[in-house]
Design a protein around this motif. Structure first.
Motif, PDB file in Angstrom:
ATOM      1  N   SER A  36     -51.003  48.923   3.665  1.00 52.61           N
ATOM      2  CA  SER A  36     -50.231  47.731   3.781  1.00 52.61           C
ATOM      3  C   SER A  36     -49.631  47.760   5.217  1.00 52.61           C
ATOM      4  CB  SER A  36     -48.992  47.707   2.890  1.00 52.61           C
ATOM      5  OG  SER A  36     -48.031  48.668   3.003  1.00 52.61           O
ATOM      6  N   GLN A  37     -49.362  49.149   5.560  1.00 58.16           N
ATOM      7  CA  GLN A  37     -48.513  49.178   7.162  1.00 58.16           C
ATOM      8  C   GLN A  37     -49.965  48.951   8.095  1.00 58.16           C
ATOM      9  OE1 GLN A  37     -45.818  52.235   7.708  1.00 58.16           O
ATOM     10  NE2 GLN A  37     -44.409  51.310   6.399  1.00 58.16           N
ATOM     11  N   ALA A  38     -51.209  49.691   7.514  1.00 57.90           N
ATOM     12  CA  ALA A  38     -52.343  49.495   8.594  1.00 57.90           C
ATOM     13  C   ALA A  38     -52.569  47.797   8.733  1.00 57.90           C
ATOM     14  CB  ALA A  38     -53.628  50.052   7.810  1.00 57.90           C
ATOM     15  N   VAL A  39     -52.239  46.975   7.749  1.00 65.26           N
ATOM     16  CA  VAL A  39     -52.687  45.550   7.972  1.00 65.26           C
ATOM     17  C   VAL A  39     -51.635  45.131   9.078  1.00 65.26           C
ATOM     18  CG1 VAL A  39     -52.608  43.285   6.875  1.00 65.26           C
ATOM     19  CG2 VAL A  39     -53.538  45.271   5.752  1.00 65.26           C
ATOM     20  N   SER A  40     -50.385  45.445   8.797  1.00 67.77           N
ATOM     21  CA  SER A  40     -49.489  44.915   9.640  1.00 67.77           C
ATOM     22  C   SER A  40     -49.729  45.507  11.085  1.00 67.77           C
ATOM     23  CB  SER A  40     -47.870  45.367   9.389  1.00 67.77           C
ATOM     24  OG  SER A  40     -47.842  46.841   9.315  1.00 67.77           O
ATOM     25  N   VAL A  65     -40.658  55.635  17.203  1.00 68.81           N
ATOM     26  CA  VAL A  65     -41.013  56.774  16.521  1.00 68.81           C
ATOM     27  C   VAL A  65     -40.321  57.323  15.485  1.00 68.81           C
ATOM     28  CG1 VAL A  65     -41.741  59.280  16.827  1.00 68.81           C
ATOM     29  CG2 VAL A  65     -42.706  57.717  18.671  1.00 68.81           C
ATOM     30  N   VAL A  66     -39.210  57.303  15.765  1.00 65.56           N
ATOM     31  CA  VAL A  66     -37.965  57.608  14.871  1.00 65.56           C
ATOM     32  C   VAL A  66     -38.228  56.616  13.424  1.00 65.56           C
ATOM     33  CG1 VAL A  66     -35.727  57.922  14.320  1.00 65.56           C
ATOM     34  CG2 VAL A  66     -36.696  58.829  16.219  1.00 65.56           C
ATOM     35  N   ALA A  67     -37.957  55.325  13.914  1.00 67.81           N
ATOM     36  CA  ALA A  67     -38.099  54.299  12.930  1.00 67.81           C
ATOM     37  C   ALA A  67     -39.542  54.301  12.032  1.00 67.81           C
ATOM     38  CB  ALA A  67     -38.129  53.001  13.470  1.00 67.81           C
ATOM     39  N   GLY A  68     -40.703  54.679  12.853  1.00 59.57           N
ATOM     40  CA  GLY A  68     -41.961  54.755  12.171  1.00 59.57           C
ATOM     41  C   GLY A  68     -41.976  55.870  11.202  1.00 59.57           C
ATOM     42  N   PHE A  69     -41.497  57.031  11.367  1.00 62.11           N
ATOM     43  CA  PHE A  69     -41.497  58.350  10.754  1.00 62.11           C
ATOM     44  C   PHE A  69     -40.625  58.089   9.435  1.00 62.11           C
ATOM     45  CE2 PHE A  69     -40.434  62.643   9.405  1.00 62.11           C
ATOM     46  CZ  PHE A  69     -41.544  63.028   9.161  1.00 62.11           C
ATOM     47  N   SER A  70     -39.391  57.943   9.730  1.00 56.43           N
ATOM     48  CA  SER A  70     -38.234  57.739   8.724  1.00 56.43           C
ATOM     49  C   SER A  70     -38.648  56.394   7.661  1.00 56.43           C
ATOM     50  CB  SER A  70     -36.881  57.575   9.466  1.00 56.43           C
ATOM     51  OG  SER A  70     -36.962  56.357   9.819  1.00 56.43           O
ATOM     52  N   GLY A  71     -39.215  55.340   8.263  1.00 52.51           N
ATOM     53  CA  GLY A  71     -39.364  54.187   7.457  1.00 52.51           C
ATOM     54  C   GLY A  71     -40.497  54.626   6.639  1.00 52.51           C
ATOM     55  N   GLY A  72     -41.735  54.952   7.106  1.00 53.51           N
ATOM     56  CA  GLY A  72     -42.866  55.379   6.309  1.00 53.51           C
ATOM     57  C   GLY A  72     -42.683  56.153   5.216  1.00 53.51           C
ATOM     58  N   SER A  73     -41.653  57.418   5.448  1.00 51.07           N
ATOM     59  CA  SER A  73     -41.478  58.375   4.464  1.00 51.07           C
ATOM     60  C   SER A  73     -40.625  57.644   3.386  1.00 51.07           C
ATOM     61  CB  SER A  73     -40.792  59.647   5.105  1.00 51.07           C
ATOM     62  OG  SER A  73     -41.647  60.141   6.029  1.00 51.07           O
ATOM     63  N   ALA A  74     -39.582  56.764   3.782  1.00 48.50           N
ATOM     64  CA  ALA A  74     -38.734  56.137   2.757  1.00 48.50           C
ATOM     65  C   ALA A  74     -39.518  55.141   2.010  1.00 48.50           C
ATOM     66  CB  ALA A  74     -37.655  55.381   3.654  1.00 48.50           C
ATOM     67  N   LEU A  75     -40.452  54.590   2.681  1.00 51.76           N
ATOM     68  CA  LEU A  75     -41.306  53.619   1.580  1.00 51.76           C
ATOM     69  C   LEU A  75     -41.973  54.211   0.661  1.00 51.76           C
ATOM     70  CD1 LEU A  75     -42.433  50.833   4.200  1.00 51.76           C
ATOM     71  CD2 LEU A  75     -40.729  50.665   2.309  1.00 51.76           C
ATOM     72  N   MET A 176     -43.460  51.318  15.863  1.00 51.36           N
ATOM     73  CA  MET A 176     -43.099  51.899  14.704  1.00 51.36           C
ATOM     74  C   MET A 176     -44.242  51.904  13.552  1.00 51.36           C
ATOM     75  SD  MET A 176     -40.352  49.845  12.041  1.00 51.36           S
ATOM     76  CE  MET A 176     -40.049  50.458  10.459  1.00 51.36           C
ATOM     77  N   ARG A 177     -44.902  50.872  13.680  1.00 51.65           N
ATOM     78  CA  ARG A 177     -46.181  50.854  12.821  1.00 51.65           C
ATOM     79  C   ARG A 177     -47.451  51.724  13.268  1.00 51.65           C
ATOM     80  NH1 ARG A 177     -43.530  49.345   9.545  1.00 51.65           N
ATOM     81  NH2 ARG A 177     -43.420  47.461   8.291  1.00 51.65           N
ATOM     82  N   ALA A 178     -47.352  51.974  14.648  1.00 53.63           N
ATOM     83  CA  ALA A 178     -48.209  52.981  15.238  1.00 53.63           C
ATOM     84  C   ALA A 178     -48.125  54.410  14.547  1.00 53.63           C
ATOM     85  CB  ALA A 178     -48.527  52.701  16.538  1.00 53.63           C
ATOM     86  N   THR A 179     -46.838  54.546  14.599  1.00 55.35           N
ATOM     87  CA  THR A 179     -46.366  55.994  14.341  1.00 55.35           C
ATOM     88  C   THR A 179     -46.761  56.204  12.790  1.00 55.35           C
ATOM     89  OG1 THR A 179     -44.539  56.080  15.905  1.00 55.35           O
ATOM     90  CG2 THR A 179     -44.381  57.604  14.123  1.00 55.35           C
ATOM     91  N   SER A 180     -46.189  55.337  11.812  1.00 53.53           N
ATOM     92  CA  SER A 180     -46.361  55.520  10.384  1.00 53.53           C
ATOM     93  C   SER A 180     -47.706  55.546  10.232  1.00 53.53           C
ATOM     94  CB  SER A 180     -45.771  54.342   9.829  1.00 53.53           C
ATOM     95  OG  SER A 180     -46.110  53.204  10.060  1.00 53.53           O
ATOM     96  N   VAL A 181     -48.631  54.451  10.684  1.00 55.09           N
ATOM     97  CA  VAL A 181     -50.069  54.642  10.253  1.00 55.09           C
ATOM     98  C   VAL A 181     -50.749  55.777  10.873  1.00 55.09           C
ATOM     99  CG1 VAL A 181     -52.326  53.462  10.577  1.00 55.09           C
ATOM    100  CG2 VAL A 181     -49.936  52.010  10.259  1.00 55.09           C
ATOM    101  N   LEU A 186     -53.577  60.900   9.404  1.00 51.47           N
ATOM    102  CA  LEU A 186     -53.722  62.353   9.433  1.00 51.47           C
ATOM    103  C   LEU A 186     -53.689  62.886   7.817  1.00 51.47           C
ATOM    104  CD1 LEU A 186     -51.521  63.107  12.497  1.00 51.47           C
ATOM    105  CD2 LEU A 186     -54.122  63.160  12.339  1.00 51.47           C
ATOM    106  N   ALA A 187     -52.575  62.512   7.215  1.00 56.02           N
ATOM    107  CA  ALA A 187     -52.405  62.997   5.805  1.00 56.02           C
ATOM    108  C   ALA A 187     -53.816  62.594   4.990  1.00 56.02           C
ATOM    109  CB  ALA A 187     -51.245  62.121   4.981  1.00 56.02           C
ATOM    110  N   ALA A 188     -54.367  61.409   5.186  1.00 55.70           N
ATOM    111  CA  ALA A 188     -55.641  61.164   4.376  1.00 55.70           C
ATOM    112  C   ALA A 188     -56.958  61.970   5.002  1.00 55.70           C
ATOM    113  CB  ALA A 188     -56.035  59.534   4.765  1.00 55.70           C
ATOM    114  N   LEU A 189     -56.761  62.212   6.083  1.00 55.71           N
ATOM    115  CA  LEU A 189     -57.814  63.316   6.563  1.00 55.71           C
ATOM    116  C   LEU A 189     -57.580  64.427   6.124  1.00 55.71           C
ATOM    117  CD1 LEU A 189     -58.325  62.151  10.396  1.00 55.71           C
ATOM    118  CD2 LEU A 189     -59.780  61.519   8.635  1.00 55.71           C
ATOM    119  N   LEU A 190     -56.273  65.005   6.087  1.00 55.80           N
ATOM    120  CA  LEU A 190     -56.272  66.217   5.604  1.00 55.80           C
ATOM    121  C   LEU A 190     -56.572  66.425   3.907  1.00 55.80           C
ATOM    122  CD1 LEU A 190     -54.792  69.133   6.231  1.00 55.80           C
ATOM    123  CD2 LEU A 190     -52.891  68.202   5.699  1.00 55.80           C
ATOM    124  N   LEU A 191     -56.172  65.354   3.184  1.00 58.49           N
ATOM    125  CA  LEU A 191     -56.233  65.405   1.773  1.00 58.49           C
ATOM    126  C   LEU A 191     -57.742  65.029   1.270  1.00 58.49           C
ATOM    127  CD1 LEU A 191     -52.826  64.231   0.910  1.00 58.49           C
ATOM    128  CD2 LEU A 191     -53.346  66.370   0.874  1.00 58.49           C
TER     129      LEU A 191
END
Length: 277
Positions: A36-40, A65-75, A176-181, A186-191
């Motif tokens: 969903s964040q990739a779309v945004s 960057v802070v908002a992207g990391f914290s926001g993505g994790s929180a969601l 913010m979106r660039a950071t979270s996406v 990276l997580a998708a590539l790792l997993l």
């Protein structure tokens, strides 16, 4: 006007969270957030790259960057909690993260009036009452813990959005979106997993991503033009909206004390609006 913008962000967040919670019941929460964040991000990239748009200065990149990391994790935590717990319980717990931007705003020199303070306290108590009858131990520990983690992350995100928006709302949202996406990629590539999403999920994911983006924008404008403490409280009333959708669509029951909590929340909003006028 500032209060209306913050309230609008709350309404859009509540609707977006309800839709995301439904998707997360059948798909991994991290995948719902990531896609969903990739779309945004695509939407924001088009706006940022629009011909003739200047690249602003200021400290927005750090806050983005802070908002992207914290926001993505929180969601991820929040959608995971919504998928396993009662929506009318999880959302109010997560909303308590509003304490973070309120405290930081006050420490930064904000001085809301007594009427506004009273409204903020009444509104938060109202949101808590909306979940009160269900916090009896019948809700599992996992969704409660996830909701608490989500609340802390949301609090940091709201404050970071406010700080970055004072330089540029548009570029803060894009960063913010660039950071979270980037983190999700990276997580998708790792997993080596993409979350099992199907083409039929794309419309709902697009709705969630764009709605969440609009809510962030509404809040960023409201907070950057007023007190972040006040805007954060108004923007964190989304549990009332989520609970309303859960009642209307999923038939989750609302008891008398929950209805009283909703009424108390509305009273708090009225006090805040009156004190900020």
């Amino acid at each position: 006007m500032i209060a209306l913008l913050a309230l609008a962000s709350s309404a859009v967040w509540g609707t977006s969270d309800f839709a995301a919670g439904l998707i997360a019941k059948r798909r991994p929460a991290a995948a719902v957030v990531g896609w969903s964040q990739a779309v945004s991000l695509v939407v924001m990239s088009v706006l940022v790259a629009w011909p003739g748009r200047a690249w602003p200065g200021g400290g927005w990149p750090v806050w983005a960057v802070v908002a992207g990391f914290s926001g993505g994790s929180a969601l991820v935590c929040f959608y995971g909690a919504l998928s396993t717990g009662t929506m009318g319980v999880v959302a109010p717990i997560a909303s308590l993260g509003v304490v973070v931007p309120v405290l930081l705003g006050v420490l930064g020199g904000e001085q809301p009036g007594l009427v506004t303070w009273a409204g903020m306290i009444v509104a938060v108590l109202g949101v808590l009452l909306a979940s009160g009858p269900e916090l009896d131990g019948s809700v599992g520990l996992r969704p409660v813990v996830l909701a608490c983690c989500a609340g802390a992350g949301f609090g940091v995100t709201l404050y970071s959005l406010d700080r970055g928006a004072r330089s540029s709302v548009l570029h803060t949202l894009w960063g913010m979106r660039a950071t979270s996406v980037t983190c999700f990629v990276l997580a998708a590539l790792l997993l080596r997993r993409l979350g099992g999403m199907q083409r039929s999920d794309l419309p709902a994911l697009a709705f969630v991503g764009v709605a969440d983006l609009c809510a962030n924008a509404l809040f960023a404008v409201a907070s950057s033009r007023g007190y972040v403490s006040v805007a954060s409280v108004l923007g964190s009333l989304y549990p009332v909206v989520t609970a309303g959708w859960a009642y209307a669509v999923l038939h989750e029951r609302l008891r008398g004390v929950q209805n009283a909590g909703i009424a108390l929340t509305m009273a708090g909003v009225a006090l805040i609006a009156g004190g900020s006028a």
